[in-house]
Design an enzyme around this catalytic site. Structure first.
Site, short mmCIF file in Angstrom:
data_model
loop_
_atom_site.label_atom_id
_atom_site.label_comp_id
_atom_site.label_asym_id
_atom_site.label_seq_id
_atom_site.Cartn_x
_atom_site.Cartn_y
_atom_site.Cartn_z
N ARG A 29 0.83 -1.21 0.00
CA ARG A 29 0.00 0.00 0.00
C ARG A 29 0.87 1.26 0.00
O ARG A 29 0.49 2.29 0.58
CB ARG A 29 -0.98 0.02 1.16
CG ARG A 29 -1.75 -1.27 1.35
CD ARG A 29 -2.38 -1.76 0.07
NE ARG A 29 -3.05 -3.06 0.25
CZ ARG A 29 -3.66 -3.70 -0.74
NH1 ARG A 29 -3.66 -3.20 -1.97
NH2 ARG A 29 -4.25 -4.85 -0.53
N GLU B 298 -5.93 -12.58 7.78
CA GLU B 298 -5.53 -12.62 6.37
C GLU B 298 -4.38 -13.60 6.14
O GLU B 298 -3.42 -13.29 5.46
CB GLU B 298 -5.16 -11.21 5.89
CG GLU B 298 -6.33 -10.23 6.01
CD GLU B 298 -6.04 -8.85 5.42
OE1 GLU B 298 -4.89 -8.41 5.46
OE2 GLU B 298 -7.01 -8.24 4.92
N ARG C 5 -18.00 -9.47 8.64
CA ARG C 5 -16.60 -9.14 8.90
C ARG C 5 -16.48 -8.00 9.90
O ARG C 5 -15.55 -7.97 10.71
CB ARG C 5 -15.92 -8.77 7.58
CG ARG C 5 -14.50 -8.30 7.78
CD ARG C 5 -13.79 -8.12 6.45
NE ARG C 5 -12.66 -7.22 6.60
CZ ARG C 5 -11.96 -6.73 5.59
NH1 ARG C 5 -12.27 -7.08 4.35
NH2 ARG C 5 -10.95 -5.91 5.80
N LYS D 37 -7.97 -0.51 14.34
CA LYS D 37 -8.18 0.44 13.23
C LYS D 37 -9.36 1.35 13.55
O LYS D 37 -10.25 0.99 14.32
CB LYS D 37 -8.45 -0.32 11.93
CG LYS D 37 -7.21 -0.99 11.36
CD LYS D 37 -7.47 -1.55 9.96
CE LYS D 37 -6.21 -2.27 9.46
NZ LYS D 37 -6.36 -2.81 8.09
N ASP E 183 -12.05 -1.48 7.18
CA ASP E 183 -10.67 -1.33 6.72
C ASP E 183 -10.39 0.05 6.11
O ASP E 183 -10.32 0.16 4.89
CB ASP E 183 -10.35 -2.42 5.69
CG ASP E 183 -8.86 -2.55 5.46
OD1 ASP E 183 -8.10 -1.95 6.21
OD2 ASP E 183 -8.48 -3.26 4.51
N GLU F 57 -5.22 2.90 15.24
CA GLU F 57 -4.45 2.76 14.00
C GLU F 57 -5.18 3.50 12.89
O GLU F 57 -6.28 3.12 12.49
CB GLU F 57 -4.27 1.28 13.64
CG GLU F 57 -3.49 1.06 12.34
CD GLU F 57 -3.23 -0.41 12.03
OE1 GLU F 57 -2.90 -1.19 12.94
OE2 GLU F 57 -3.36 -0.78 10.84
N GLU G 60 -4.77 4.16 0.78
CA GLU G 60 -5.11 2.95 0.02
C GLU G 60 -6.49 3.03 -0.60
O GLU G 60 -6.69 2.64 -1.76
CB GLU G 60 -5.02 1.74 0.97
CG GLU G 60 -5.48 0.44 0.37
CD GLU G 60 -5.37 -0.72 1.36
OE1 GLU G 60 -4.88 -0.52 2.49
OE2 GLU G 60 -5.78 -1.84 0.99
C1 BDP Z 1 -5.58 -3.81 4.48
C2 BDP Z 1 -4.58 -3.87 3.39
C3 BDP Z 1 -3.60 -4.98 3.53
C4 BDP Z 1 -3.04 -5.00 4.94
C5 BDP Z 1 -4.18 -5.11 5.92
C6 BDP Z 1 -3.71 -4.98 7.37
O1 BDP Z 1 -5.26 -3.97 2.16
O2 BDP Z 1 -2.59 -4.80 2.58
O3 BDP Z 1 -2.14 -6.04 5.12
O4 BDP Z 1 -5.09 -4.09 5.75
O5 BDP Z 1 -3.92 -3.92 7.92
O6 BDP Z 1 -6.01 -2.49 4.53
O7 BDP Z 1 -3.17 -5.91 7.93
#
Ligand code: BDP
Length: 718
Positions: free
Chosen positions: A185, A308, A353, A377, A382, A404, A410
């Site tokens: 990103r 992820e 989610r 976050k 996201d 965060e 992004e």
């Molecule tokens: C998302 C991004 C990804 C990050 C993930 C994260 O697309 O690339 O690894 O968050 O925060 O926003 O771990």
């Protein structure tokens, strides 16, 4: 160039100076950020010359020397004459620890919080003196930057009486930088960490990075991506990190590392990374000891676990708390912290989610060690252009939570779109969680006051790269700047005031520039919301790289990878039902807030489709139908960018040629892409609703299939 034209250039430059347009004649490339220290040449400069004519450091350390270097550079430039260290004279700037007798005698006060400072104009035996007294050497440095900021924004420094203490302890950048110098990103070139030439080669860039961060109070940096590579924890890479730590230390900046949970297997030769396994615990303790031998003030670990595809304690049927505590025990003897991320959602969890982090973490409240802070976050999905505040804020009273934010945009147009994030940060920080009655703002959760936590923090995912202007565009620098300034005092930070400061320092303090530029900045984030994801829509970006619209994507393996999962549009309506009739995510908020969000009539319209699935004919407050409102809001976003272009065009006389041209071009890209977003989204949603466009709304330039066919295999940052 011929002699005659050279003479013309000289004449034009001289004229420009006389007319007060000096900056326009000067080449700038953005490298100096907001630390340009440009003199003004008028009455203010004369006043500054009297007020700050020499420097008098009290005490000595690498940090005090950094303050001296910055003051020499800044004051000399701002007053257009050499300002150097001398015995105290009229107009001296005297700086050092508040506890030093010479300083204490001047301000009559010896106790200042460690990173705090006092900035005061005093009389000393008939001499006028400006005192910078710090609770620590870093506090002194922060005070020096404060003085320079006041001068760069042309404030009076004749009668100073300022006391500042940061409200939050950990004010960190998170670099999502990989060892091969790619940046997840990242839209501003490669990683500035040249791991290959470290630790031997340490260019001035690293020091300038530290200066810029110290100038806005950032006191820590996580060097590597949260999707971490275990190699970062091997000795060769620790030596490289140590070289950076040595450069940053005088600027009050600590180094942190993202830790890969499975490192004991990958680089330790163990068969497991189970946090309850004694051999694993011993491995991490030994690793922490090794790190602290090389980096005595190492800040600690940041961890992305069981999210992820990243490894984590749940791989061994252990909880996030058990994983975090194992690492916390390893760094505790050295005073280190563990920042454990709450950005978790699992591929095998059918739950909405937006609910998963809360479900995983709230039951663990009270189970974390004292040196663990959970990093959340700002919103539950996201880093979208707009998200309601994350329901975890205020919901874990026994656990310190840190914020965060994402500085790299992004989901807000990446490097090219002008989107000032101050209003986004401010909106989240001021949101009232109601977890302890009215006034329980997210800011008070973050600064520890709501539940009396001493460990407090705020992190921003950096937008820094090897681009000469650091951030991919001049205006992206403002997002780095506002993050640091807001982290200092989240409760009181004011996005518009900070934008004003930044614009004055980065371009010119002339109000004829600052006011329109700030007006444009303040509206820019809402413009992005409007042309990408209005009325609470979210995560409609094309899959993977997240560049451009992709609301039609619905064929990916997991439901929550698909934009269609988030908008749920069909012939009847649109939006994600997060009320009791849907995923019931609203119940994760305090009852007062949950009640508001449960009813479309009391949900802020900006968040409407985040919480509700509504018929296209739903009546909005404007009296229009939801469908008409949606289409018109998309169009409004485009109009806002058109207005930004006009504003910027009117500011040409105040900006140097290079930076003026860069922003002009980027705004043109933004306009094209806003139209693209609007047209693609309207075409797609019309294919769902089957409704005619409202009066005054233009038909999309292309059929839907044209937008769907666009491919960007090399879009950056992915
Ligand atoms: C998302 C991004 C990804 C990050 C993930 C994260 O697309 O690339 O690894 O968050 O925060 O926003 O771990």
């Amino acid at each position: 160039m011929g002699r005659l034209s050279q003479a013309m250039v000289g004449l034009v430059a001289a004229l420009a100076l006389v007319l007060g347009l000096a900056p326009a004649a000067q080449a700038e490339d953005g490298y100096d950020l907001w630390l340009r220290y440009q003199p003004e040449g008028g009455a203010v400069e004369t006043a500054y010359r009297r007020a700050v004519s020499s420097l008098h450091p009290v005490g000595d350390s690498a940090t005090i020397r950094a303050a001296t270097a910055e003051l020499e550079r800044g004051l000399s430039s701002l007053t257009a004459r050499a300002v150097t260290t001398r015995p105290i004279a009229d107009g001296a700037v005297v700086y050092g620890l508040a506890s030093a007798p010479e300083i204490a005698a001047l301000i009559g006060q010896t106790t200042i919080a460690p990173e705090g400072y006092v900035l005061r104009s005093v009389r000393d035996n008939g001499r006028r003196v400006t005192v910078i007294a710090g609770g620590s050497d870093t506090g002194v440095l922060y005070g020096a930057f404060d003085l320079l900021r006041r001068m760069q924004t042309r404030q009076s420094i004749d009668d100073l009486n300022i006391a500042e203490t940061p409200a939050v302890h950990l004010r960190l950048l998170n670099h999502w930088d990989n060892l091969d110098r790619s940046v997840e990103r990242g839209y501003a070139g490669q990683s500035i960490w040249d791991w290959h030439t470290l630790p031997g080669f340490t260019p001035g860039l690293y020091t300038d990075y530290a200066r810029a961060n110290a100038s806005i109070g950032i006191n820590g940096t996580v060097l590597n991506n949260v999707n971490a590579n275990a190699l970062s924890l091997t000795e060769p890479y620790l030596l490289k990190a140590a070289a950076l730590a040595d450069i940053f230390r005088p600027y009050g900046i600590k180094v942190y590392l993202s830790a890969r949970f499975s490192a004991p297997i990958e680089i330790g030769g163990l068969a497991t990374a189970d946090p309850l396994d004694p051999a694993v615990q011993a491995w991490w303790k030994a690793k922490a000891d090794e790190i602290y031998r090389l980096i005595p003030d190492f800040g600690g670990f940041l961890v992305k676990a069981n999210s992820e595809g990243q490894p984590g304690p749940q791989d061994y049927h252990r909880t996030h708390a058990e994983g975090a505590n194992m690492l916390a025990d390893a760094v505790a003897p050295h005073g280190g912290v563990v920042m454990w991320r709450a950005f978790v959602y699992a591929h095998d969890n059918p739950e909405d989610r937006a609910k998963q982090a809360f479900d995983d973490f709230v039951p663990l409240d009270g189970q974390f060690r004292d040196n663990v802070i959970v990093q959340v976050k700002n919103g539950a999905i996201d880093f979208q252009p707009r998200e309601p505040f994350h329901p975890l804020f205020g919901a874990m009273p026994k656990t310190p939570l840190m914020m965060e934010f994402q500085i790299t945009k992004e989901y807000l147009g990446q490097a090219t779109h002008l989107a000032y994030l101050g209003p986004l940060f401010e909106e989240v920080l001021r949101a009232d969680t109601h977890q302890r009655g009215p006034g329980s703002t997210v800011a008070k959760v973050i600064d520890g006051r709501l539940f009396n936590h001493r460990l407090t923090g705020i992190a921003g995912v950096a937008n820094i790269g090897t681009d000469r202007n650091w951030s991919g565009s001049d205006f992206n620098q403002a997002n780095w700047y506002v993050f640091g300034r807001m982290a200092w005092d989240p409760e009181h930070a004011d996005a518009a005031a900070i934008a004003r400061e930044w614009a004055a320092m980065t371009f010119t303090p002339d109000p004829r520039f600052v006011e329109p530029a700030v007006g444009m900045m303040m509206r820019s984030r809402e413009a992005v919301v409007d042309y990408m994801t209005p009325l609470g829509l979210h995560h409609l970006m094309a899959t993977g790289h997240h560049y451009g619209p992709g609301p039609w994507v619905s064929d990916l393996a997991r439901p929550e990878w698909n934009p269609a999962y988030y908008h749920q549009a069909d012939v009847a309506g649109i939006g994600f039902d997060r009320t009791a009739s849907g995923s019931d995510a609203v119940s994760q908020y305090a009852p007062e807030i949950a009640r508001l969000f449960a009813d479309p009539a009391t949900t802020p319209e900006a968040d409407l489709l985040w919480f509700h699935h509504l018929p296209w004919t739903y009546r909005m407050r404007s009296g229009r139908t939801l469908w008409d409102e949606l289409v018109l809001t998309y169009g409004h976003g485009v109009d806002e960018v058109t207005a930004m272009q006009a504003t910027w065009a009117s500011l040409e006389d105040f900006v140097d040629r290079e930076r003026f041209a860069d922003t002009t071009q980027l705004l043109a890209i933004q306009h094209d892409e806003a139209v693209w977003w609007r047209d693609a989204s309207v075409a797609y949603f019309q294919s769902r609703s089957g409704l005619p466009l409202p009066a005054g709304a233009a038909a999309p330039a292309h059929p839907l299939s044209w937008y769907e066919a666009l491919q960007f295999p090399y879009a950056p940052g992915h």
